[in-house]
Design a protein around this motif. Sequence first.
Motif, PDB file in Angstrom:
ATOM      1  N   SER A   1      44.981  10.661  28.739  1.00  0.00           N
ATOM      2  CA  SER A   1      46.329  11.146  28.438  1.00  0.00           C
ATOM      3  C   SER A   1      46.864  10.604  27.127  1.00  0.00           C
ATOM      4  O   SER A   1      47.880  11.086  26.612  1.00  0.00           O
ATOM      5  N   GLN A   2      46.196   9.595  26.549  1.00  0.00           N
ATOM      6  CA  GLN A   2      46.633   8.970  25.304  1.00  0.00           C
ATOM      7  C   GLN A   2      45.748   9.335  24.108  1.00  0.00           C
ATOM      8  O   GLN A   2      45.915   8.793  23.022  1.00  0.00           O
TER       9      GLN A   2
ATOM     10  N   ALA B   1      45.465  12.485  22.712  1.00  0.00           N
ATOM     11  CA  ALA B   1      46.087  13.481  21.837  1.00  0.00           C
ATOM     12  C   ALA B   1      47.389  13.950  22.465  1.00  0.00           C
ATOM     13  O   ALA B   1      47.618  13.761  23.662  1.00  0.00           O
ATOM     14  N   TYR B   2      48.232  14.588  21.653  1.00  0.00           N
ATOM     15  CA  TYR B   2      49.504  15.103  22.155  1.00  0.00           C
ATOM     16  C   TYR B   2      49.321  16.366  22.994  1.00  0.00           C
ATOM     17  O   TYR B   2      50.224  16.789  23.670  1.00  0.00           O
ATOM     18  N   ARG B   3      48.137  16.957  22.934  1.00  0.00           N
ATOM     19  CA  ARG B   3      47.869  18.155  23.730  1.00  0.00           C
ATOM     20  C   ARG B   3      47.101  17.765  24.986  1.00  0.00           C
ATOM     21  O   ARG B   3      46.614  16.635  25.103  1.00  0.00           O
TER      22      ARG B   3
ATOM     23  N   THR C   1      46.447   3.594  22.578  1.00  0.00           N
ATOM     24  CA  THR C   1      46.777   5.000  22.405  1.00  0.00           C
ATOM     25  C   THR C   1      46.324   5.458  21.028  1.00  0.00           C
ATOM     26  O   THR C   1      46.259   4.653  20.094  1.00  0.00           O
TER      27      THR C   1
ATOM     28  N   LYS D   1      47.988   8.286  20.044  1.00  0.00           N
ATOM     29  CA  LYS D   1      49.130   9.152  19.816  1.00  0.00           C
ATOM     30  C   LYS D   1      50.217   8.367  19.059  1.00  0.00           C
ATOM     31  O   LYS D   1      50.966   7.612  19.658  1.00  0.00           O
ATOM     32  N   PHE D   2      50.252   8.515  17.750  1.00  0.00           N
ATOM     33  CA  PHE D   2      51.311   7.899  16.938  1.00  0.00           C
ATOM     34  C   PHE D   2      51.346   8.522  15.581  1.00  0.00           C
ATOM     35  O   PHE D   2      50.537   9.301  15.197  1.00  0.00           O
TER      36      PHE D   2
END
Length: 99
Positions: free
Chosen positions: A59-60, A62-64, A96, A98-99
């Motif tokens: 879940s960490q 990518a944003y998709r 993550t 995702k940033f």
Amino acid sequence: MAFPLDPRDKIETFEFDPRVKTPEDLVTGMELPGIVTNITNFGAFVDIGVHQDGLVHISQLAYRFVKDPNEVVKLHQHVRVKVLEVDRRRHRISLTMKF
């Protein structure tokens, strides 16, 4: 016409963050370079240079929505990760991308 002396592709150099040597050096929010060492159904393990790989949960990655981690990362890929949590008692590092 000039030809390059070495026809091979340039090699990308990689260095771990010199400030980080042990899990005790990790701080939530740190952005670090890493290398993907293992890919599982639930995410990817990344070596960040502290003798203990961190986990980037699926879940960490990518944003998709990611069905298969292999869609996003490849084994031995150089990545940038951010530290989400360090559980020293259970020896777990959560990361993550995702940033």
